[in-house]
Design an enzyme around this catalytic site. Structure first.
Site, PDB file in Angstrom:
ATOM      1  N   ASP A  91      -8.136  -6.173  -6.129  1.00  0.00           N
ATOM      2  CA  ASP A  91      -8.029  -4.895  -5.420  1.00  0.00           C
ATOM      3  C   ASP A  91      -8.419  -3.743  -6.331  1.00  0.00           C
ATOM      4  OD1 ASP A  91      -7.346  -2.925  -3.538  1.00  0.00           O
ATOM      5  OD2 ASP A  91      -5.274  -2.847  -4.250  1.00  0.00           O
ATOM      6  N   HIS A 139      -6.365  -6.574  -1.850  1.00  0.00           N
ATOM      7  CA  HIS A 139      -5.355  -5.575  -1.503  1.00  0.00           C
ATOM      8  C   HIS A 139      -4.307  -6.164  -0.565  1.00  0.00           C
ATOM      9  CE1 HIS A 139      -3.890  -1.473  -0.928  1.00  0.00           C
ATOM     10  NE2 HIS A 139      -3.941  -1.630   0.377  1.00  0.00           N
ATOM     11  N   SER A 169       0.819  -1.198   0.000  1.00  0.00           N
ATOM     12  CA  SER A 169       0.000   0.000   0.000  1.00  0.00           C
ATOM     13  C   SER A 169       0.863   1.264   0.000  1.00  0.00           C
ATOM     14  CB  SER A 169      -0.959  -0.038   1.193  1.00  0.00           C
ATOM     15  OG  SER A 169      -2.070   0.784   0.993  1.00  0.00           O
TER      16      SER A 169
END
EC number: 3.4.16.6
Length: 656
Positions: A423, A481, A228
């Site tokens: 994601d 994700h 991320s």
């Protein structure tokens, strides 16, 4: 754009800040995702820190500061940890200040580390540094939900369980909470970090202190990994390590999962992904709204020569997509989970409260006994997964996006980028656009020599693998994700391949099953039979193995070879017994020859021995872990959110 989306678009990547105070930008709050914390999580307690200095008392009763040792950070066990666990853990606080300086403890800032030693000795000793994103999200996300060896038992009253396929099977894992105020890290107020070069300098200082206390790790290959917004942290830290002279550990590479690396290409990829997977109908009014936001974004990009890490004019694209998915199901508003588009969540959360593990992790890490076990008692406040104040103060106004560092980094180290294909918030199409526009090693994007190769784990499709000129890109199938959360065995295989670990010499779960990229040979190892159960069968899981080229050998070849080896060993044992019997008879020890029951017992013992693994000398619990069958649901377990109207509800089930 709804008022909620306006206030929270940036929460996603960093995770869970549903009502952030004065949001600096919409998109950051979605990256962050956690509820805001008004607690003083960055304020130290009144107790004396035992991180960078250890306090002792001399004969006069005065306290004296001494340098800490590794034993000061040892964690014998955690509350709720299995009693037979053989994990070796260390944890505690270390100063962010340069190692050659001394600052009064109450004025200093401290990061928190959690070291999980490798379970198996690999051919290449490795130290992996793991960072979660945010800014402001604790690396316990990675430790307790993704790549660490422990997981919370859901609704288990603080009970932990040990899992296979953790990344510390073959590598030492060092999880770090940073910048100041994140997780268990703390410092005086106000002392928030605002720029990426400052956060990377602080991490270099912390690592230098770590290596001084644990010098054996400085000789190991060093890798930095995370996900991320750590897609910004990691390249900056890698460059800082290459530039510094206070860390001598050989940096070999970095790994970034679903990373926020190149803002422009990530923003522009949202409509492409949404239309491609069917989140938005290209001919609908919702698509018109998405395209309007896309136009605002491209106009800003065309009229500006600089690229900030977050572009306000582009953040409406994601909001338009998520708003278009809102539906009412059984009188409850629902929307897609932006971190896993196969799932839905209650509106307006849209994934901000996912995964469900957080309901157990948050109270557990706030417990006094847990803090004491982790030597984190100097962090006075409750543990918060993602601290809003840290993210809101991380302005990064002068920091260039980390993609600008890639050409120089790729000249010196390996880089692996992996993306879960489900994601949205950091969708794989954005990473692919970034690579196509990146120039490194004298060429833009991939050359014609680089091709997408199918990647299979235990015979099941695991994704696509592509590599060239020090860059590896992996598209992970059926993953969100947080890819390791969904497919742990698959992502472990990715890890051992990238690190070059030979699991056949290190043993462990990954040596039991097969992995294959393209036309590689898929080799099965540790083919043993115990209690009539053959291990190493095709199923969900992985192996990172020594790779060769050529056709896949027939299984019968291995079985025949194993049988021949077994018969040879049995023959040697019988021959040895016959020789001993003759020798004893010759020496006058006739009693031995007249006890066939003893003879039979010896033969049986040796017969059983040939079915044991090379690690049969390990304690029983360690052996049992190695021979556990690999789960078969690794590739298709969607981890549905508990707030769904039914256990089988997915985004595709919503009416449109």
């Amino acid at each position: 754009m709804s008022s909620f989306q306006s206030a929270t678009t940036r929460q996603g990547l960093h995770r869970r800040n549903m009502n952030s105070e004065t949001p600096q930008s919409e998109f950051i709050q979605r990256l962050r995702r956690s509820p805001p914390s008004e607690s003083s999580s960055s304020t130290p307690s009144s107790s004396t820190t035992t991180s960078s200095t250890t306090t002792t008392s001399n004969t006069s009763g005065k306290k004296k500061k001494t340098a800490p040792s590794a034993s000061d950070f040892y964690v014998p066990s955690l509350p709720g940890q299995p009693k037979d666990s053989q994990l070796i853990l260390y944890a505690g606080h270390l100063s962010f200040s340069p190692p050659d300086t001394t600052i009064e403890p109450e004025k200093d800032s401290y990061g928190f580390f959690f070291l999980n030693k490798a379970r198996h000795i690999a051919n290449r000793p490795v130290l992996l540094v793991w960072l979660n994103g945010g800014p402001g999200c604790s690396s316990f996300d990675g430790s307790l939900m993704e790549v660490g060896p422990l997981r919370m038992v859901l609704k288990g009253d603080g009970t932990l369980k040990e899992v296979d396929a953790a990344w510390n099977e073959y590598a030492n894992m060092l999880f770090i909470d940073q910048p100041t105020g994140t997780g268990y890290s703390y410092g005086p107020k106000p002392n928030y970090v605002h720029e990426l070069d400052v956060s990377s300098a602080n991490l270099v200082n912390l690592l230098a202190r770590f290596f001084k206390i644990f010098p054996e790790y400085q000789q190991m290959d060093l890798y930095i990994c995370g996900e991320s917004f750590a897609g910004q942290y990691i390249p900056y830290l890698a460059q800082a390590i290459l530039d510094t002279n206070i860390i001598s550990a050989p940096l070999k590479g970095i790994m970034i999962g679903n990373g926020w690396i190149d803002p422009i290409n990530q923003y522009l990829a949202y409509p492409e992904f949404a239309f491609k997977v069917g989140l938005v109908n290209p001919s609908s009014k919702a698509a018109d709204l998405v395209n309007e936001e896309l136009k605002k974004c491209t106009e800003w990009i065309d009229s500006n020569s600089t690229t900030p890490i977050h572009i306000e004019a582009c953040e409406g694209i994601l909001s338009a997509i998520t708003d278009s998915t809102v539906q009412t199901v059984n009188s409850q508003k629902m929307c897609l989970n932006m971190y896993d588009v196969r799932l839905v969540d209650s509106y307006p959360a849209c994934g901000l409260t996912w995964p469900p593990d957080l309901a157990d992790i948050t109270p557990y890490l706030s417990r006094t006994d847990v803090k004491q076990a982790l030597h984190a008692q100097d962090h006075a406040a409750d543990w918060v997964e993602c601290e809003a104040k840290v993210g809101n103060n991380f302005w990064a106004k002068t920091s260039q996006p980390s993609v600008t560092l890639f050409p120089k980094l790729l000249d010196k180290i390996k880089i692996l980028l992996f993306s879960g294909d489900q994601d949205l918030i950091c969708c794989h199409t954005g990473t692919e656009r970034m690579i196509d526009h990146l120039t490194w090693a004298g060429h833009q994007g991939w050359t014609s020599q680089a091709i997408n190769q199918p990647w299979k784990v235990n015979g099941s499709y695991a994704g696509l693998w592509k590599e060239e000129r020090n860059l590896t890109y992996v598209l992970v199938a059926n993953a969100s994700h947080m890819a390791p959360y969904d497919v742990p065995y698959v992502t472990q295989d990715m890890l051992v391949r990238f690190l070059g670990i030979d699991v056949m010499t290190a043993a462990g779960p990954a040596a039991q099953i097969t992995s294959r990229i393209g036309e590689e040979t898929a080799t099965k190892v540790n083919r043993v039979v115990m209690n009539e159960t053959k291990l190493g069968q095709e199923g969900s899981g992985t192996t990172g193995l020594a790779m060769t080229s050529g056709p896949v050998h027939d299984e019968n070849y291995y079985n025949a070879s194993s049988a021949m080896l077994f018969l040879t060993l049995v023959g040697l044992v019988v021959g040895l017994i016959f020789f001993v019997r003759r020798r004893l008879r010759r020496d006058g020890h006739g009693d031995f020859a007249h006890h066939p029951s003893d003879e039979t017992e010896i033969i049986l013992k040796n017969h059983h021995h040939h079915h044991l693994s090379p690690d049969s000398s390990l304690p029983r619990s360690a052996r049992d872990r190695q021979f556990q069958p690999v789960p078969t649901d690794d590739l298709d377990d969607h981890h549905l959110h508990p707030n769904l109207p039914s256990n089988n509800t997915s985004y595709q089930d919503l009416p449109r």
